[in-house]
Design an enzyme around this catalytic site. Structure first.
Site, PDB file in Angstrom:
ATOM      1  N   TYR A 124       1.726   0.919 -20.741  1.00 45.04           N
ATOM      2  CA  TYR A 124       0.852   0.328 -21.773  1.00 45.04           C
ATOM      3  C   TYR A 124      -0.481   1.080 -21.905  1.00 45.04           C
ATOM      4  O   TYR A 124      -0.795   1.645 -22.963  1.00 45.04           O
ATOM      5  CB  TYR A 124       0.634  -1.141 -21.408  1.00 45.04           C
ATOM      6  CG  TYR A 124      -0.506  -1.841 -22.086  1.00 45.04           C
ATOM      7  CD1 TYR A 124      -0.672  -1.797 -23.470  1.00 45.04           C
ATOM      8  CD2 TYR A 124      -1.414  -2.584 -21.327  1.00 45.04           C
ATOM      9  CE1 TYR A 124      -1.724  -2.478 -24.076  1.00 45.04           C
ATOM     10  CE2 TYR A 124      -2.459  -3.274 -21.926  1.00 45.04           C
ATOM     11  CZ  TYR A 124      -2.618  -3.204 -23.305  1.00 45.04           C
ATOM     12  OH  TYR A 124      -3.659  -3.873 -23.902  1.00 45.04           O
ATOM     13  N   ALA A 136      -0.573   5.681 -13.139  1.00 39.57           N
ATOM     14  CA  ALA A 136       0.687   5.107 -12.641  1.00 39.57           C
ATOM     15  C   ALA A 136       0.430   4.160 -11.475  1.00 39.57           C
ATOM     16  O   ALA A 136      -0.197   4.542 -10.487  1.00 39.57           O
ATOM     17  CB  ALA A 136       1.614   6.231 -12.178  1.00 39.57           C
ATOM     18  N   TYR A 176      -2.550  -6.112  -4.145  1.00 40.91           N
ATOM     19  CA  TYR A 176      -2.833  -5.185  -5.250  1.00 40.91           C
ATOM     20  C   TYR A 176      -4.237  -4.589  -5.096  1.00 40.91           C
ATOM     21  O   TYR A 176      -4.414  -3.360  -5.115  1.00 40.91           O
ATOM     22  CB  TYR A 176      -2.690  -5.921  -6.588  1.00 40.91           C
ATOM     23  CG  TYR A 176      -3.175  -5.109  -7.761  1.00 40.91           C
ATOM     24  CD1 TYR A 176      -2.603  -3.877  -8.058  1.00 40.91           C
ATOM     25  CD2 TYR A 176      -4.211  -5.574  -8.578  1.00 40.91           C
ATOM     26  CE1 TYR A 176      -3.062  -3.114  -9.131  1.00 40.91           C
ATOM     27  CE2 TYR A 176      -4.668  -4.826  -9.654  1.00 40.91           C
ATOM     28  CZ  TYR A 176      -4.095  -3.597  -9.919  1.00 40.91           C
ATOM     29  OH  TYR A 176      -4.552  -2.850 -10.968  1.00 40.91           O
ATOM     30  N   LYS A 199      -5.323  -0.558  -4.088  1.00 37.86           N
ATOM     31  CA  LYS A 199      -6.184   0.289  -4.936  1.00 37.86           C
ATOM     32  C   LYS A 199      -7.442   0.703  -4.182  1.00 37.86           C
ATOM     33  O   LYS A 199      -7.898   1.839  -4.292  1.00 37.86           O
ATOM     34  CB  LYS A 199      -6.552  -0.481  -6.209  1.00 37.86           C
ATOM     35  CG  LYS A 199      -5.400  -0.635  -7.187  1.00 37.86           C
ATOM     36  CD  LYS A 199      -5.209   0.666  -7.944  1.00 37.86           C
ATOM     37  CE  LYS A 199      -4.219   0.540  -9.076  1.00 37.86           C
ATOM     38  NZ  LYS A 199      -4.199   1.728  -9.933  1.00 37.86           N
TER      39      LYS A 199
END
Ligand code: UDP
Length: 362
Positions: free
Chosen positions: A11, A83, A153, A157
């Site tokens: 997206y 990605a 998550y 990161k």
């Protein structure tokens, strides 16, 4: 200039492909197609006619040998690394996959850049999830807010942010000894929504978990109802507050930051860090109301329990990028953001592919 864009069929990155092509760069788009849609790349080819300025490679960032050969073959000088697996609530169910993909995969990509030796600029898609659940006095969140993620998550990161910071310090010291200069930025996205206003590409995840497309799928009749996760938070209407930036503005910021990076100049030993949001908190209930206004459909809304991985309030102080680079978002009206998403979804009720699963959101 050749820019590698990872996650190119996804997206956000597909919108970035168009934006970077528009700045005159050659683009190599890479995607493993686990979640991306090649149809997005096809639509860009058809509409924008980039011809040989756009190359698409199917592959994984974790495939270091492939990445190294792609970077060498195309003489890649800049990388926009999008990605990632990016579902907060899914990350709780599959932490190892999130670390493997988002942390280990990104390290493999960086190692490939290092081995190839051509890359001078690297922009990493980071996230507001790295801030965790900041105390009320630190909201709106500035870039120096302490980072204490509350879900895998965010951790996956943040771990790569640390890697990138250490790596850029090393590159800076090597460049003083004649090595190729390097500069990097970490952009911490708040929530991203909307679709290209010209309708060429849009948002199509399978499964869909993001609130804006979910409410629009309900308006389209593809879901019987939507559920609001948590209506008893300590927020003005009890629902979670987020900061929604239009995807077109988000990718525009990448192009501006990319141009502003000056490898080898003082300061480039540390990654530049910018929040990307509008600097305004919007509740889930306000998203629902906006979707009802924009679509004219009064879909069913159910209250559901809170999710432990969801911080109640995340919105940013967005002023640093404006102060330093003179950049600010252009699409600031919530209904306008939702309208661009709606226009694309109405034209593509089954997404890019006809086989999109139609599941109720419970
Ligand atoms: N949300 C919700 N119902 C849904 C999907 C999301 O209430 O079906 C809430 C979610 O709990 C969060 C907000 O909407 O508070 C934004 O969720 P999204 O997945 O879009 O982004 P996140 O902030 O989790 O990355």
């Amino acid at each position: 200039m050749t820019t590698l864009i990872t996650g190119a069929a996804g997206y956000i990155a597909s919108h970035a492909v168009r934006r970077v092509l528009a700045s005159g760069h050659r683009v190599v788009g890479l995607d493993d197609l686990s979640r991306g849609n090649t149809e997005a790349i096809d639509a860009i080819r058809r509409h924008d006619q980039p011809r040989d300025r756009l190359t698409f490679v199917e592959g994984s960032i974790a495939d270091r040998a492939l990445m190294e050969s792609v970077i060498r073959e195309h003489g890649v000088t800049s990388v926009l690394h999008f990605a990632a697996l990016a579902y907060v609530r899914e990350s709780v169910e599959a932490p190892l996959r999130y670390y493997e993909n988002n942390t280990a995969g990104s390290i493999a990509l960086l190692q490939a850049c290092d081995n190839a030796g051509t890359v001078e600029r690297f922009i990493f898609s980071s996230t507001c999830a790295t801030y965790g659940e900041p105390p009320a006095e630190l909201i709106p969140i500035t870039e120096d807010c302490p980072q204490h993620p509350i879900n895998p998550y965010g951790h996956s990161k943040l771990a790569f942010e640390k890697v990138l910071a250490d790596y850029s310090a090393l590159r800076a010291s090597k460049s003083q000894d004649g090595g190729r200069p390097f500069a990097t930025a970490m952009l911490r996205y708040f929530n991203v929504a909307g679709s290209a206003p010209d309708g060429v590409i849009g948002e199509d995840h399978d499964p869909e978990t993001h609130i804006v497309p979910i409410v629009l799928q309900a308006a389209l009749g593809k879901r019987s109802h939507i559920s609001i996760f948590g209506t008893d938070h300590d927020t003005p209407d009890g629902t979670c507050v987020r900061d929604y930036i239009h995807v077109e503005d988000l990718v525009d910021a990448h192009a501006v930051v990319l141009d502003s990076l000056e490898p080898g100049t003082p300061g480039s030993e540390r990654p530049r860090v910018y929040n990307l949001g509008l600097g305004r908190g919007v509740s889930v209930r306000e998203i629902v109301d906006s979707a009802k206004r924009v679509t004219g459909v009064d879909f069913e809304v159910r209250d559901a329990p809170r999710h432990p991985a969801d911080p109640p309030v995340l919105y940013c102080d967005a002023s640093k990028i404006t102060r330093e680079l003179g950049w600010s978002p252009k699409i600031t009206d919530l209904d306008e953001i939702v309208r661009t998403a709606w226009n694309w979804m109405r034209e593509h009720p089954k997404g890019y592919r006809a086989s999109v699963t139609e599941s109720a959101n419970t």
